[in-house]
Write a protein that holds these residues in place. Structure first.
Motif, PDB file in Angstrom:
ATOM      1  N   ALA A  52      -6.569  10.397 -13.566  1.00 34.24           N
ATOM      2  CA  ALA A  52      -7.149   9.133 -13.127  1.00 34.24           C
ATOM      3  C   ALA A  52      -6.236   8.465 -12.097  1.00 34.24           C
ATOM      4  CB  ALA A  52      -7.344   8.192 -14.312  1.00 34.24           C
ATOM      5  N   PRO A  53      -6.806   7.955 -10.997  1.00 35.00           N
ATOM      6  CA  PRO A  53      -5.991   7.198 -10.036  1.00 35.00           C
ATOM      7  C   PRO A  53      -5.787   5.767 -10.524  1.00 35.00           C
ATOM      8  CG  PRO A  53      -8.262   7.308  -9.264  1.00 35.00           C
ATOM      9  CD  PRO A  53      -8.212   8.080 -10.564  1.00 35.00           C
ATOM     10  N   ILE A  54      -4.538   5.352 -10.682  1.00 37.66           N
ATOM     11  CA  ILE A  54      -4.225   3.984 -11.088  1.00 37.66           C
ATOM     12  C   ILE A  54      -3.516   3.305  -9.928  1.00 37.66           C
ATOM     13  CG2 ILE A  54      -2.126   4.767 -12.281  1.00 37.66           C
ATOM     14  CD1 ILE A  54      -2.472   2.357 -14.175  1.00 37.66           C
ATOM     15  N   PHE A  55      -4.051   2.160  -9.494  1.00 34.02           N
ATOM     16  CA  PHE A  55      -3.521   1.457  -8.319  1.00 34.02           C
ATOM     17  C   PHE A  55      -2.941   0.114  -8.724  1.00 34.02           C
ATOM     18  CE2 PHE A  55      -6.392   3.506  -4.815  1.00 34.02           C
ATOM     19  CZ  PHE A  55      -5.764   4.724  -5.031  1.00 34.02           C
ATOM     20  N   ASP A  56      -1.867  -0.252  -8.045  1.00 35.22           N
ATOM     21  CA  ASP A  56      -1.179  -1.518  -8.301  1.00 35.22           C
ATOM     22  C   ASP A  56      -1.794  -2.634  -7.459  1.00 35.22           C
ATOM     23  OD1 ASP A  56       0.652  -3.196  -9.395  1.00 35.22           O
ATOM     24  OD2 ASP A  56       2.380  -2.453  -8.283  1.00 35.22           O
ATOM     25  N   HIS A  57      -1.903  -3.829  -8.043  1.00 30.48           N
ATOM     26  CA  HIS A  57      -2.420  -5.008  -7.353  1.00 30.48           C
ATOM     27  C   HIS A  57      -1.467  -6.172  -7.612  1.00 30.48           C
ATOM     28  CE1 HIS A  57      -6.731  -3.232  -8.075  1.00 30.48           C
ATOM     29  NE2 HIS A  57      -6.034  -2.534  -7.198  1.00 30.48           N
ATOM     30  N   CYS A 109      -3.085  -5.465  -2.438  1.00 35.44           N
ATOM     31  CA  CYS A 109      -3.658  -4.452  -3.339  1.00 35.44           C
ATOM     32  C   CYS A 109      -3.636  -3.066  -2.716  1.00 35.44           C
ATOM     33  CB  CYS A 109      -5.122  -4.787  -3.672  1.00 35.44           C
ATOM     34  SG  CYS A 109      -5.378  -6.399  -4.421  1.00 35.44           S
ATOM     35  N   ASN A 110      -3.568  -2.074  -3.572  1.00 40.59           N
ATOM     36  CA  ASN A 110      -3.995  -0.731  -3.225  1.00 40.59           C
ATOM     37  C   ASN A 110      -5.483  -0.689  -3.576  1.00 40.59           C
ATOM     38  OD1 ASN A 110      -1.501   0.764  -2.417  1.00 40.59           O
ATOM     39  ND2 ASN A 110      -0.831   0.042  -4.417  1.00 40.59           N
ATOM     40  N   HIS A 111      -6.327  -0.613  -2.552  1.00 45.30           N
ATOM     41  CA  HIS A 111      -7.760  -0.846  -2.718  1.00 45.30           C
ATOM     42  C   HIS A 111      -8.500   0.447  -3.048  1.00 45.30           C
ATOM     43  CE1 HIS A 111      -6.159  -4.029  -0.105  1.00 45.30           C
ATOM     44  NE2 HIS A 111      -7.083  -4.810  -0.623  1.00 45.30           N
ATOM     45  N   ALA A 170       2.855  -2.269  -3.839  1.00 45.91           N
ATOM     46  CA  ALA A 170       1.679  -3.013  -4.303  1.00 45.91           C
ATOM     47  C   ALA A 170       0.519  -2.878  -3.332  1.00 45.91           C
ATOM     48  CB  ALA A 170       2.023  -4.481  -4.499  1.00 45.91           C
ATOM     49  N   GLY A 171       0.749  -2.282  -2.169  1.00 46.33           N
ATOM     50  CA  GLY A 171      -0.335  -2.028  -1.233  1.00 46.33           C
ATOM     51  C   GLY A 171      -0.284  -2.926  -0.016  1.00 46.33           C
ATOM     52  N   PHE A 172      -1.466  -3.262   0.475  1.00 49.16           N
ATOM     53  CA  PHE A 172      -1.618  -4.005   1.716  1.00 49.16           C
ATOM     54  C   PHE A 172      -2.343  -5.324   1.461  1.00 49.16           C
ATOM     55  CE2 PHE A 172      -1.180   0.415   2.739  1.00 49.16           C
ATOM     56  CZ  PHE A 172      -0.494   0.473   3.932  1.00 49.16           C
ATOM     57  N   ALA A 173      -2.119  -6.290   2.345  1.00 48.95           N
ATOM     58  CA  ALA A 173      -2.815  -7.565   2.240  1.00 48.95           C
ATOM     59  C   ALA A 173      -4.316  -7.321   2.242  1.00 48.95           C
ATOM     60  CB  ALA A 173      -2.427  -8.478   3.394  1.00 48.95           C
TER      61      ALA A 173
END
Length: 552
Positions: free
Chosen positions: A332-337, A348-350, A362-365
């Protein structure tokens, strides 16, 4: 899947608002947007699963009826536009009915976390000036003796009529009312929620959430959570806190999607049961919960492999080890926000937008926001330079926070809202969290973020959880100390202390490893699950002072 850069470049607030809202930002009602406009369908709005196994489901039409009835009761008691209605309720249908009823008549909902004690509740009720507080039998005792407590509406109050004769019975008064209640229209800047910051470094501060935040909540659900119409969605965060209220109730209902309430406490067994029974394929929660899943016996988690289409994490930085485990154990892909009560989720990582995903970032704006890293004077810093993470308000049309209801110090400097978190923005625009500004450790002239050290410790198979702080040291300014919760198979020992220190040293650097390790059974956390490192620091300072006193 839409390209992230394209989504950023083409973002227009009015276009987004027109796509998501039934009307315009100039005239709207949160109850209509999150309930009534879907009431002509047979769509389920809430799946409710009790601790004892009882199950119910409620359609949008049913929630419209019940919230209209309760709204009429509130109106009959003098609740007016802008008044606050507080809820001290667990995950039940009555919670959503109370929220929607307040919104329906232009009132403001104020959440009370059910794990709060009387003092925390009293503080919030007093600052909110609440006209009513709605609760249940399990939480009713916390309201006894509170100064200036507002009138109390209790679910199943007939069972405690002798003990609390002044209470109003929720369902009794609701059923006496008409199910026709006119909506009170509001403007985008008018509040529909009154939230409080967690207050880890002082008394909790109130802040108002305006109606225009609905658009931001909806886009987060679409872009970052990646919510699809046929998803079975579960946000395990408690609705007494921002992430659960914004994105476990408001966000999904705003998009006409069902939400799930499970009343039982969080455990691996419960997660496995609920995920399989409701075929959950879109999961959101906090790293604390995910680390508990990691620590479980592999055979317990095996049935969940391949169940999740996407998983989202918020509340604390997501350690790379958790990301690897979800990929390897659950496929499963788990993304940080990243976000705050004050802003909602802004970095977020969208799941629904294509862009690079870097472990530990944590990703991008999110589209509609611009973030920056600034110094204490509000000057932007170069890429890869740690500083205060800020939101550029002038270039963030999705930003809705304008300040606290009452606060001595403004969180704004110039055009920037200062989050109080330390971060780095890299050349490609991605953001890496370093820590709260007061969590960053200075040792031997180096600045070390606790998150990196904690992430390295979690890669060791003996470690379940870890918290890292700086301890005052005359030679190095500070030395790094780790508080570690061990896995069941591991035994605390001086050899393991040394092993963990060397383990981190090899993965990070010669200066960024814990010279001190203490094994503990639990870590201090806020009710929403964030580690309170300042309590660990205060504890260490007290120990040092005690040793000095003894030496004297």
């Amino acid at each position: 899947m839409l390209n992230y850069q394209e989504a950023v470049q083409t973002f227009d607030l009015n276009t987004v608002a027109n796509e998501l809202l039934s009307g315009s930002l100039n005239e709207l009602n949160a109850c209509y947007e999150c309930c009534d406009r879907y009431a002509d369908t047979d769509k389920v709005a809430l799946y409710w699963h009790a601790k004892d196994g009882r199950k119910e489901q409620f359609t949008f039409a049913e929630l419209k009826k019940y919230s209209s009835q309760f709204a009429n009761f509130l109106k009959s008691q003098g609740v007016q536009v802008g008044d606050r209605v507080s809820g001290l309720l667990p995950r039940t249908a009555e919670l959503i009915i109370t929220i929607l009823a307040a919104w329906r008549i232009g009132a403001v909902y104020q959440p009370l976390f059910t794990a709060f004690g009387p003092k925390a509740i009293e503080h919030r009720l007093k600052l909110a000036g609440s006209k009513f507080v709605v609760t249940d039998l399990a939480n009713r005792e916390k309201l006894v003796g509170l100064e200036d407590c507002p009138p109390i509406v209790t679910v199943h109050a007939e069972q405690v009529v002798e003990q609390y004769p002044q209470d109003i019975s929720f369902w009794d008064v609701l059923n006496q009312q008409s199910d026709a209640c006119e909506l009170v229209m509001r403007q985008s800047s008018d509040p529909f929620l009154l939230m409080f910051t967690s207050g880890t470094t002082g008394p909790a501060k109130p802040l108002q959430v305006p109606h225009k935040a609905l658009v931001a909540f909806g886009r987060y659900m679409q872009d970052a959570i990646g919510l699809k119409e046929d998803d079975s969605f579960w946000n395990i965060a408690d609705p007494g806190w921002a992430y659960g209220l914004y994105y476990g109730i408001t966000g999904p209902l705003f998009l006409g999607h069902a939400t799930l309430f499970y009343e039982g406490g969080f455990s691996v067994d419960n997660v496995c049961q609920i995920v399989q029974e409701y075929q959950i394929n879109n999961l959101a929660g906090a790293p604390t919960a995910y680390r508990m899943m990691m620590a479980a016996e592999p055979e317990k988690m095996a049935p969940l492999r391949g169940k999740f289409r996407v998983v989202s994490s918020a509340g604390e930085p997501l350690n790379p080890e958790v990301i690897r485990w979800f990929e390897q154990a659950l496929d499963a892909p788990i993304f940080d926000h990243y976000g705050q009560t004050e802003t909602g989720m802004v970095v977020c990582n969208h799941h629904a937008l294509s862009h690079p995903v870097h472990a530990g970032s944590a990703g991008f704006a999110s589209p509609g926001y611009r973030i920056a890293v600034v110094n204490e004077q509000g000057q932007e810093l170069p890429a890869d330079t740690p500083g205060i993470l800020a939101v550029d308000v002038n270039q963030s049309p999705m930003m809705w926070f304008s300040g606290y209801v009452e606060s001595r110090k403004s969180p704004f400097i110039g055009q920037y809202y200062l989050t109080g978190d330390t971060a780095e923005i890299h050349e490609d625009g991605s953001m890496s969290f370093v820590g709260r500004s007061d969590d960053v450790i200075t040792t031997s002239g180096y600045r070390v973020g606790p998150f990196d050290v904690e992430s390295a410790l979690l890669e060791h198979d003996a470690v379940v959880e870890a918290a890292v702080i700086g301890v005052p040291d005359p030679e190095r300014t500070e030395v790094i100390k780790a508080f570690v919760i061990l896995a069941n198979h591991a035994q605390a020992s001086s050899n393991l202390e040394e092993e963990l220190g060397q383990f981190v040293k090899k993965r990070l650097s010669a200066h960024a490893y814990p010279r001190l390790v203490e094994f503990v059974s639990e870590l201090p956390k806020t009710p929403s699950g964030k580690i309170q490192r300042f309590l660990l620091r205060n504890q260490e300072i007290s120990k040092q002072q005690e040793r000095l006193n003894q030496a004297v």
